[in-house]
Design a protein around this motif. Structure first.
Motif, PDB file in Angstrom:
ATOM      1  N   PRO A 251      41.675  33.691  32.685  1.00 17.25           N
ATOM      2  CA  PRO A 251      42.338  35.168  32.538  1.00 17.25           C
ATOM      3  C   PRO A 251      41.725  36.113  33.492  1.00 17.25           C
ATOM      4  CG  PRO A 251      40.379  34.525  31.096  1.00 17.25           C
ATOM      5  CD  PRO A 251      40.833  33.289  31.990  1.00 17.25           C
ATOM      6  N   PRO A 252      42.165  37.390  33.371  1.00 16.22           N
ATOM      7  CA  PRO A 252      41.986  38.395  34.647  1.00 16.22           C
ATOM      8  C   PRO A 252      40.428  38.681  34.627  1.00 16.22           C
ATOM      9  CG  PRO A 252      42.846  39.582  32.825  1.00 16.22           C
ATOM     10  CD  PRO A 252      42.764  38.109  32.310  1.00 16.22           C
ATOM     11  N   PHE A 253      39.480  37.983  35.138  1.00 13.65           N
ATOM     12  CA  PHE A 253      38.286  38.244  35.351  1.00 13.65           C
ATOM     13  C   PHE A 253      37.954  39.301  36.397  1.00 13.65           C
ATOM     14  CE2 PHE A 253      37.706  33.708  33.827  1.00 13.65           C
ATOM     15  CZ  PHE A 253      37.220  34.102  32.741  1.00 13.65           C
ATOM     16  N   LEU A 254      37.312  40.239  36.282  1.00 13.62           N
ATOM     17  CA  LEU A 254      37.228  41.446  37.425  1.00 13.62           C
ATOM     18  C   LEU A 254      36.311  40.777  38.420  1.00 13.62           C
ATOM     19  CD1 LEU A 254      37.143  44.398  35.124  1.00 13.62           C
ATOM     20  CD2 LEU A 254      39.137  43.633  36.517  1.00 13.62           C
ATOM     21  N   ILE A 255      36.956  40.078  39.740  1.00 10.35           N
ATOM     22  CA  ILE A 255      35.920  39.739  40.771  1.00 10.35           C
ATOM     23  C   ILE A 255      35.633  40.692  41.694  1.00 10.35           C
ATOM     24  CG2 ILE A 255      35.998  37.940  42.485  1.00 10.35           C
ATOM     25  CD1 ILE A 255      35.982  36.727  39.894  1.00 10.35           C
ATOM     26  N   GLU A 256      34.427  40.875  41.892  1.00 11.54           N
ATOM     27  CA  GLU A 256      33.788  42.114  42.916  1.00 11.54           C
ATOM     28  C   GLU A 256      33.987  41.306  44.197  1.00 11.54           C
ATOM     29  OE1 GLU A 256      29.920  42.589  41.919  1.00 11.54           O
ATOM     30  OE2 GLU A 256      30.307  44.127  40.385  1.00 11.54           O
ATOM     31  N   ARG A 257      34.464  42.031  45.226  1.00 12.81           N
ATOM     32  CA  ARG A 257      34.832  41.735  46.557  1.00 12.81           C
ATOM     33  C   ARG A 257      35.709  40.350  46.805  1.00 12.81           C
ATOM     34  NH1 ARG A 257      29.056  41.369  49.755  1.00 12.81           N
ATOM     35  NH2 ARG A 257      30.710  41.150  51.506  1.00 12.81           N
ATOM     36  N   PRO A 258      36.886  40.529  45.980  1.00  9.27           N
ATOM     37  CA  PRO A 258      38.013  39.141  46.140  1.00  9.27           C
ATOM     38  C   PRO A 258      38.054  38.813  47.354  1.00  9.27           C
ATOM     39  CG  PRO A 258      38.722  41.190  45.473  1.00  9.27           C
ATOM     40  CD  PRO A 258      37.308  41.594  45.631  1.00  9.27           C
ATOM     41  N   GLU A 259      38.176  39.475  48.356  1.00  9.98           N
ATOM     42  CA  GLU A 259      38.555  39.075  49.817  1.00  9.98           C
ATOM     43  C   GLU A 259      37.337  38.091  50.394  1.00  9.98           C
ATOM     44  OE1 GLU A 259      38.361  42.088  48.803  1.00  9.98           O
ATOM     45  OE2 GLU A 259      40.659  42.738  48.642  1.00  9.98           O
ATOM     46  N   ALA A 260      36.173  38.422  49.971  1.00 11.27           N
ATOM     47  CA  ALA A 260      35.057  37.490  50.507  1.00 11.27           C
ATOM     48  C   ALA A 260      34.856  36.400  49.555  1.00 11.27           C
ATOM     49  CB  ALA A 260      33.699  38.649  50.747  1.00 11.27           C
ATOM     50  N   THR A 261      35.007  36.603  48.415  1.00 12.51           N
ATOM     51  CA  THR A 261      34.876  35.566  47.368  1.00 12.51           C
ATOM     52  C   THR A 261      35.549  34.447  47.511  1.00 12.51           C
ATOM     53  OG1 THR A 261      33.794  37.415  45.856  1.00 12.51           O
ATOM     54  CG2 THR A 261      34.364  35.137  45.172  1.00 12.51           C
ATOM     55  N   PHE A 262      36.929  34.836  48.032  1.00 22.63           N
ATOM     56  CA  PHE A 262      38.010  34.096  47.980  1.00 22.63           C
ATOM     57  C   PHE A 262      38.716  34.143  49.346  1.00 22.63           C
ATOM     58  CE2 PHE A 262      37.583  34.386  43.488  1.00 22.63           C
ATOM     59  CZ  PHE A 262      37.312  33.077  43.346  1.00 22.63           C
ATOM     60  N   PRO A 263      38.258  33.863  50.700  1.00 25.13           N
ATOM     61  CA  PRO A 263      38.715  34.059  52.036  1.00 25.13           C
ATOM     62  C   PRO A 263      39.856  33.147  52.150  1.00 25.13           C
ATOM     63  CG  PRO A 263      36.419  33.217  52.154  1.00 25.13           C
ATOM     64  CD  PRO A 263      36.604  33.372  50.836  1.00 25.13           C
TER      65      PRO A 263
ATOM     66  N   PHE B 288      29.933  34.843  38.860  1.00 28.03           N
ATOM     67  CA  PHE B 288      29.666  33.890  37.515  1.00 28.03           C
ATOM     68  C   PHE B 288      28.415  34.436  36.629  1.00 28.03           C
ATOM     69  CE2 PHE B 288      31.746  29.879  39.422  1.00 28.03           C
ATOM     70  CZ  PHE B 288      32.667  29.862  38.590  1.00 28.03           C
ATOM     71  N   ILE B 289      27.483  34.820  37.453  1.00 31.64           N
ATOM     72  CA  ILE B 289      26.187  35.419  36.716  1.00 31.64           C
ATOM     73  C   ILE B 289      26.778  36.739  36.125  1.00 31.64           C
ATOM     74  CG2 ILE B 289      24.018  36.345  37.074  1.00 31.64           C
ATOM     75  CD1 ILE B 289      23.593  34.182  39.275  1.00 31.64           C
ATOM     76  N   ARG B 290      27.473  37.514  36.900  1.00 34.83           N
ATOM     77  CA  ARG B 290      27.564  38.832  36.157  1.00 34.83           C
ATOM     78  C   ARG B 290      28.723  38.812  35.076  1.00 34.83           C
ATOM     79  NH1 ARG B 290      32.194  42.129  37.130  1.00 34.83           N
ATOM     80  NH2 ARG B 290      32.661  40.569  38.723  1.00 34.83           N
ATOM     81  N   LEU B 291      29.561  37.849  35.162  1.00 38.81           N
ATOM     82  CA  LEU B 291      30.531  37.616  34.015  1.00 38.81           C
ATOM     83  C   LEU B 291      30.344  36.614  32.966  1.00 38.81           C
ATOM     84  CD1 LEU B 291      33.585  37.184  36.536  1.00 38.81           C
ATOM     85  CD2 LEU B 291      33.241  39.035  35.117  1.00 38.81           C
ATOM     86  N   ARG B 292      28.865  36.082  33.046  1.00 40.36           N
ATOM     87  CA  ARG B 292      28.521  34.952  32.204  1.00 40.36           C
ATOM     88  C   ARG B 292      29.336  33.974  31.927  1.00 40.36           C
ATOM     89  NH1 ARG B 292      25.477  39.407  27.999  1.00 40.36           N
ATOM     90  NH2 ARG B 292      24.395  40.513  29.583  1.00 40.36           N
ATOM     91  N   GLN B 293      29.733  33.499  33.036  1.00 39.88           N
ATOM     92  CA  GLN B 293      30.757  32.392  32.921  1.00 39.88           C
ATOM     93  C   GLN B 293      30.425  31.181  33.817  1.00 39.88           C
ATOM     94  OE1 GLN B 293      33.587  32.426  31.223  1.00 39.88           O
ATOM     95  NE2 GLN B 293      33.696  34.639  30.707  1.00 39.88           N
ATOM     96  N   ALA B 294      30.723  30.120  33.130  1.00 38.95           N
ATOM     97  CA  ALA B 294      30.773  28.938  34.023  1.00 38.95           C
ATOM     98  C   ALA B 294      29.321  28.141  34.072  1.00 38.95           C
ATOM     99  CB  ALA B 294      31.155  28.837  35.411  1.00 38.95           C
ATOM    100  N   GLY B 295      28.294  28.690  33.401  1.00 40.43           N
ATOM    101  CA  GLY B 295      27.240  27.996  33.435  1.00 40.43           C
ATOM    102  C   GLY B 295      26.671  27.434  31.957  1.00 40.43           C
ATOM    103  N   VAL B 296      25.637  27.737  31.149  1.00 37.60           N
ATOM    104  CA  VAL B 296      25.563  27.402  29.985  1.00 37.60           C
ATOM    105  C   VAL B 296      25.555  28.180  29.086  1.00 37.60           C
ATOM    106  CG1 VAL B 296      23.971  25.481  31.025  1.00 37.60           C
ATOM    107  CG2 VAL B 296      22.978  27.416  30.473  1.00 37.60           C
TER     108      VAL B 296
END
Length: 222
Positions: free
Chosen positions: A5-17, A139-147
């Motif tokens: 879903p539309p997670f708000l990714i910070e700095r998407p150009e550097a996160t997914f270059p 992932f930490i900010r969105l509380r996703q993909a961990g435990v």
């Protein structure tokens, strides 16, 4: 990159270059170009010693599960993208699974060879490291993909575990044991828990730790 879903990714150009042709040529001596059939799992959540994949053609789905066992798609890597995050360097368990949506052409680089690549090509290594750090940060900010920590937010044992995860930069979310989803299912009912076993640490796959010590957590999560 697509997010669903539309997670708000910070700095998407550097996160997914997007990798250039020149960058692909720099990667090539350290890996092998292979074809991967559609629906192939490149790695699973919880795996260690996973490979790095730079995508020539096709798409890779990055996914996990939520606190109720429902599938969550975090991102879809398109051509010129690449997989991975900080666990490639720590060799801790992968936070996500990766699947070929369609037939892939990828440059596969083994984890140890990736370290050599980053030393040999420092400018490219900087691109990778920045992306890996930002992916973990998101992932930490969105509380996703961990435990998932399940229990009472006022339980001292849960707070102790939560502080440990924060100090170690490990993504996690909190779920009340009796918090239902839209269908009325709760984490307690899904995982067949009783209150005496709380707090519980769950990785969304098979790891279920009941009121664990910090030593047990560090061993299991790497």
């Amino acid at each position: 990159i697509q997010i669903n879903p539309p997670f708000l990714i910070e700095r998407p150009e550097a996160t997914f270059p997007k990798l250039t042709d020149e960058q692909f040529q720099s990667i090539r001596p350290f890996g092998a170009e292979i074809e991967v059939p559609a629906e192939t799992l490149l790695y699973r959540r919880g795996d260690t010693d996973i490979d790095f994949f730079a995508i020539r053609s096709g798409e890779v789905e990055i996914f996990g599960v939520d606190r109720y066992g429902n599938k969550l798609v975090y991102a879809i890597h398109a051509p010129r993208g690449f997989t991975g995050e900080l666990n490639l360097f720590s060799n801790s368990k992968s936070l996500v699974s990766a699947r070929a949506i369609n037939t892939l052409r990828v440059l596969r680089v083994r984890r140890q060879e990736l370290k050599r690549l980053i030393i040999a090509e420092p400018e490219l290594g900087e691109v990778f490291l920045r992306a890996f750090v930002l992916r973990r940060t998101n992932f930490i900010r969105l509380r996703q993909a961990g435990v998932t920590l399940i229990g009472s937010e006022h339980d001292p044992n849960l707070l102790r575990i939560r502080q440990f995860l924060i100090r170690n930069g490990y993504p996690h979310e909190f779920a009340s044991a009796d918090d239902p989803d839209a269908s009325g299912k709760t984490p307690m009912s899904y995982l067949v828990l009783n209150s005496a076993e709380l707090p519980v640490l769950w990785d969304g796959k098979k790891l279920l730790m009941k009121n664990p010590s910090l030593l047990e957590i560090s061993r299991e999560l790497g």
